[in-house]
Design a protein around this motif. Structure first.
Motif, PDB file in Angstrom:
ATOM      1  N   ASP A   7      51.084  78.192   4.111  1.00 11.68           N
ATOM      2  CA  ASP A   7      49.736  77.672   4.363  1.00 11.68           C
ATOM      3  C   ASP A   7      48.669  78.729   4.083  1.00 11.68           C
ATOM      4  OD1 ASP A   7      50.766  75.219   5.096  1.00 11.68           O
ATOM      5  OD2 ASP A   7      50.672  75.630   7.256  1.00 11.68           O
ATOM      6  N   ARG A  11      45.767  78.406   1.240  1.00 13.83           N
ATOM      7  CA  ARG A  11      44.364  78.498   1.642  1.00 13.83           C
ATOM      8  C   ARG A  11      43.645  79.612   0.864  1.00 13.83           C
ATOM      9  NH1 ARG A  11      45.130  79.178   6.710  1.00 13.83           N
ATOM     10  NH2 ARG A  11      44.456  81.325   6.937  1.00 13.83           N
ATOM     11  N   HIS A  15      40.652  79.041  -1.918  1.00 16.10           N
ATOM     12  CA  HIS A  15      39.323  79.597  -1.656  1.00 16.10           C
ATOM     13  C   HIS A  15      38.933  80.742  -2.594  1.00 16.10           C
ATOM     14  CE1 HIS A  15      38.324  77.436   2.065  1.00 16.10           C
ATOM     15  NE2 HIS A  15      39.641  77.422   2.258  1.00 16.10           N
TER      16      HIS A  15
END
Length: 172
Positions: A7, A11, A15
């Motif tokens: 995760d 992420r 980003h």
């Protein structure tokens, strides 16, 4: 891979991948930028505790910068040992080593010289080898053999001349 690591990577990639790609492109050019960013995320995955990194974005930028530095260093080294053109003809490559003919010629000259030296008195040979093989100066040889320096110089000159004459007679 644990769920939290997966995760966190997703992420961070979502980003920061575009900005990292732009940063890498600025550092090394667009051609190598994607490879640098992929290597950066790989290094992140290899970190033993990625969750312990207090500022993952800064970490990623630092890895990209370090990989960019390594990339430039490798390119500089590669540039020293490659030519400007991509294709080099094998006949255009020059070896620093002598060819087989030169090796045979050198071996023949050496044999002739050694044969010539065998016909000289032992002291001449000894002085000649100390000078030419062992690299001793005339003064060092004179001191070691308790001979006048001028005598050592004469022995060396006579041995060299004898070797040259014998070699040219048998070779030329």
């Amino acid at each position: 891979m644990p769920k939290s690591k997966h995760d966190l990577l997703n992420r961070l990639f979502h980003h920061h991948s575009k900005e990292l790609l732009a940063f890498a492109g600025w550092r090394v050019g667009d051609f190598a930028a994607e490879d640098l960013v992929q290597e950066t995320y790989l290094r992140f995955l290899q970190h033993p505790e990625p969750a312990s990194i207090s500022n993952p974005r800064a970490y990623l930028y630092k890895v990209v910068a370090n990989l960019g530095f390594d990339h430039h260093r490798k390119e500089n080294v590669r540039g020293k040992y490659t030519t400007e053109t991509d294709e080099v003809e094998p006949d255009d490559l020059i070896s620093p080593l002598p060819g087989p003919e030169a090796l045979m010629e050198g071996e023949l000259l050496l044999r002739n010289c050694l044969a010539a030296l065998k016909t000289l008195p032992e002291v001449y040979r000894h002085v000649f080898f100390l000078n030419r093989i062992d690299g001793l100066t005339h003064l060092e040889i004179a001191d070691a053999l308790k001979l006048p320096q001028r005598t050592v110089e004469r022995y060396c000159a006579k041995a060299l001349a004898h070797c040259f004459t014998h070699t040219m007679r048998n070779h030329g």
